[in-house]
Write a protein that holds these residues in place. Structure first.
Motif, mmCIF file in Angstrom:
data_model
loop_
_atom_site.group_PDB
_atom_site.id
_atom_site.type_symbol
_atom_site.label_atom_id
_atom_site.label_comp_id
_atom_site.label_asym_id
_atom_site.label_seq_id
_atom_site.Cartn_x
_atom_site.Cartn_y
_atom_site.Cartn_z
ATOM 1 N N VAL A 17 -82.472 -37.721 25.426
ATOM 2 C CA VAL A 17 -83.054 -36.746 24.387
ATOM 3 C C VAL A 17 -84.118 -36.047 24.769
ATOM 4 O O VAL A 17 -84.517 -34.862 24.566
ATOM 5 C CB VAL A 17 -83.275 -37.342 23.006
ATOM 6 C CG1 VAL A 17 -83.720 -36.683 22.124
ATOM 7 C CG2 VAL A 17 -81.716 -37.600 22.655
ATOM 8 N N ARG A 18 -85.217 -36.766 25.395
ATOM 9 C CA ARG A 18 -86.551 -36.251 25.748
ATOM 10 C C ARG A 18 -86.259 -35.183 26.899
ATOM 11 O O ARG A 18 -86.940 -34.197 26.937
ATOM 12 C CB ARG A 18 -87.419 -37.471 26.409
ATOM 13 C CG ARG A 18 -88.891 -37.056 26.589
ATOM 14 C CD ARG A 18 -89.730 -38.302 27.043
ATOM 15 N NE ARG A 18 -89.296 -38.924 28.159
ATOM 16 C CZ ARG A 18 -88.759 -40.152 28.274
ATOM 17 N NH1 ARG A 18 -88.267 -41.037 27.035
ATOM 18 N NH2 ARG A 18 -88.195 -40.767 29.345
ATOM 19 N N ALA A 19 -85.470 -35.599 27.904
ATOM 20 C CA ALA A 19 -85.403 -34.342 28.998
ATOM 21 C C ALA A 19 -84.557 -33.268 28.194
ATOM 22 O O ALA A 19 -85.146 -32.234 28.797
ATOM 23 C CB ALA A 19 -84.279 -35.252 30.095
ATOM 24 N N GLU A 20 -83.908 -33.354 27.331
ATOM 25 C CA GLU A 20 -83.045 -32.074 26.969
ATOM 26 C C GLU A 20 -84.140 -31.368 26.096
ATOM 27 O O GLU A 20 -84.449 -30.143 26.247
ATOM 28 C CB GLU A 20 -82.117 -32.473 25.915
ATOM 29 C CG GLU A 20 -80.767 -33.190 26.744
ATOM 30 C CD GLU A 20 -79.744 -33.652 25.621
ATOM 31 O OE1 GLU A 20 -80.036 -33.549 24.373
ATOM 32 O OE2 GLU A 20 -78.598 -34.047 26.067
ATOM 33 N N LEU A 21 -85.112 -32.100 25.089
ATOM 34 C CA LEU A 21 -86.230 -31.664 24.465
ATOM 35 C C LEU A 21 -87.123 -30.719 25.613
ATOM 36 O O LEU A 21 -87.507 -29.462 25.246
ATOM 37 C CB LEU A 21 -87.128 -32.379 23.804
ATOM 38 C CG LEU A 21 -86.493 -33.035 22.499
ATOM 39 C CD1 LEU A 21 -87.124 -34.008 21.917
ATOM 40 C CD2 LEU A 21 -86.563 -31.742 21.370
ATOM 41 N N ALA A 22 -87.519 -31.101 26.549
ATOM 42 C CA ALA A 22 -88.368 -30.547 27.651
ATOM 43 C C ALA A 22 -87.651 -29.197 28.337
ATOM 44 O O ALA A 22 -88.333 -28.073 28.212
ATOM 45 C CB ALA A 22 -88.555 -31.548 28.852
ATOM 46 N N ARG A 23 -86.140 -29.422 28.313
ATOM 47 C CA ARG A 23 -85.732 -28.072 29.067
ATOM 48 C C ARG A 23 -85.526 -27.142 27.889
ATOM 49 O O ARG A 23 -85.694 -26.035 28.017
ATOM 50 C CB ARG A 23 -84.222 -28.514 29.376
ATOM 51 C CG ARG A 23 -83.950 -29.420 30.697
ATOM 52 C CD ARG A 23 -82.693 -29.573 31.358
ATOM 53 N NE ARG A 23 -81.593 -30.130 30.234
ATOM 54 C CZ ARG A 23 -81.637 -31.645 30.454
ATOM 55 N NH1 ARG A 23 -82.225 -32.231 31.523
ATOM 56 N NH2 ARG A 23 -80.643 -31.983 29.455
ATOM 57 N N GLU A 24 -85.370 -27.533 26.561
ATOM 58 C CA GLU A 24 -85.116 -26.324 25.595
ATOM 59 C C GLU A 24 -86.291 -25.728 25.233
ATOM 60 O O GLU A 24 -86.605 -24.551 25.178
ATOM 61 C CB GLU A 24 -84.984 -27.058 24.223
ATOM 62 C CG GLU A 24 -83.442 -27.867 24.233
ATOM 63 C CD GLU A 24 -83.041 -28.474 23.126
ATOM 64 O OE1 GLU A 24 -83.876 -28.503 22.005
ATOM 65 O OE2 GLU A 24 -81.765 -29.034 22.844
ATOM 66 N N VAL A 25 -87.858 -26.759 25.375
ATOM 67 C CA VAL A 25 -88.828 -25.996 25.224
ATOM 68 C C VAL A 25 -89.229 -25.031 26.351
ATOM 69 O O VAL A 25 -89.768 -24.072 25.996
ATOM 70 C CB VAL A 25 -90.111 -27.146 24.970
ATOM 71 C CG1 VAL A 25 -91.511 -26.421 25.198
ATOM 72 C CG2 VAL A 25 -89.990 -27.860 23.812
ATOM 73 N N ALA A 26 -89.085 -25.603 27.624
ATOM 74 C CA ALA A 26 -89.063 -24.545 28.490
ATOM 75 C C ALA A 26 -88.354 -23.331 28.711
ATOM 76 O O ALA A 26 -88.746 -22.141 29.044
ATOM 77 C CB ALA A 26 -88.786 -25.316 30.086
ATOM 78 N N ALA A 27 -86.984 -23.582 28.122
ATOM 79 C CA ALA A 27 -86.235 -22.034 28.042
ATOM 80 C C ALA A 27 -86.979 -21.161 26.938
ATOM 81 O O ALA A 27 -86.732 -20.255 26.986
ATOM 82 C CB ALA A 27 -84.753 -22.492 27.371
ATOM 83 N N LEU A 28 -87.809 -21.723 25.909
ATOM 84 C CA LEU A 28 -88.520 -20.786 24.989
ATOM 85 C C LEU A 28 -89.744 -20.216 25.553
ATOM 86 O O LEU A 28 -90.467 -19.328 24.837
ATOM 87 C CB LEU A 28 -88.652 -21.656 23.743
ATOM 88 C CG LEU A 28 -87.648 -22.201 22.886
ATOM 89 C CD1 LEU A 28 -87.996 -23.060 21.844
ATOM 90 C CD2 LEU A 28 -86.837 -20.834 22.263
#
Length: 225
Positions: A99-110
């Motif tokens: 989940v932490r890795a997914e959060l990092a990708r989502e923030v980067a996409a923003l």
């Protein structure tokens, strides 16, 4: 003499077999967040069904709604906010790393940035999240893997940067009780919450807005979508 050595060898083998069983036993938790089936210290908490949420003077609690379901809670204290959500997890493995890795990708996409750091609950994610019309806002993402659940928390506002401000809300996370229940749930499925009984009763009576405060010295309860 051979019989003595034989008995000793059998005793050692039985001891060796018993050690792995003791090692597999889940260790007692020294601090929370707690599982409802574990022993946990008594405290003043709001019963939200899937979460027992600690409350304190000056707290305001808002409930996060998705469709017709309540899926999270936000605790507001002065200039800080704590958002908490609980999710189902597999019985034999935690999911915070994924989940932490997914959060990092989502923030980067923003267009934001993240950095992993060690915090009081283990590895967390320090992020700067873009906000419309504002500078990127600091957010601390915290995750705790429990027995068949993940508690995810996000600290924002002053608590994301100031250790003293964060201490109060970290204490809330540390004292939360997660009520997973025994029903089958898919991994990452949100553990649904519900309005406290006092708030439900108040809404059924259709009181004036001034009366929609079920806790005299506790938090205000409202909904956000």
């Amino acid at each position: 003499m051979n019989d003595v050595f034989g008995r000793r060898r059998r005793a050692e083998e039985e001891t060796a077999r018993s050690v792995p069983e003791r090692e597999l036993a889940a260790p007692a938790r020294e601090s929370g967040p707690w599982d409802a089936d574990e022993g946990h210290p008594e405290s003043e908490r709001v019963d939200l069904g899937g979460l027992l949420l600690p409350v304190g003077p000056g707290f305001e609690v808002q409930l996060t709604v998705s469709g017709d379901s309540i899926v999270g809670a936000v605790v507001l204290v002065e200039e800080s906010a704590l958002q908490v959500q609980a999710f189902a997890a597999p019985k034999r493995s935690g999911i915070w790393d994924e989940v932490r890795a997914e959060l990092a990708r989502e923030v980067a996409a923003l267009g934001g940035s993240t950095e992993e750091r060690e915090g009081p609950f283990g590895t967390e994610l320090a992020a700067r999240v873009p906000a419309e019309g504002q500078e990127p806002q600091p957010v601390r993402y915290i995750g705790v893997d429990g027995p068949r659940w993940l508690l995810r928390a996000a600290l924002s506002g002053r608590a994301a940067l100031d250790a003293d401000a964060a201490a109060t809300l970290e204490g809330v996370v540390r004292d939360i009780v997660v009520v997973r229940g025994d029903e089958p749930m898919a991994p990452r499925e949100p553990i649904e919450l519900r309005l406290p009984s006092e708030a439900r009763h108040a809404m059924e009576q259709e009181p004036s807005p001034e009366e929609l405060r079920p806790f005299e010295r506790g938090p205000e309860i409202s909904e956000i979508r």
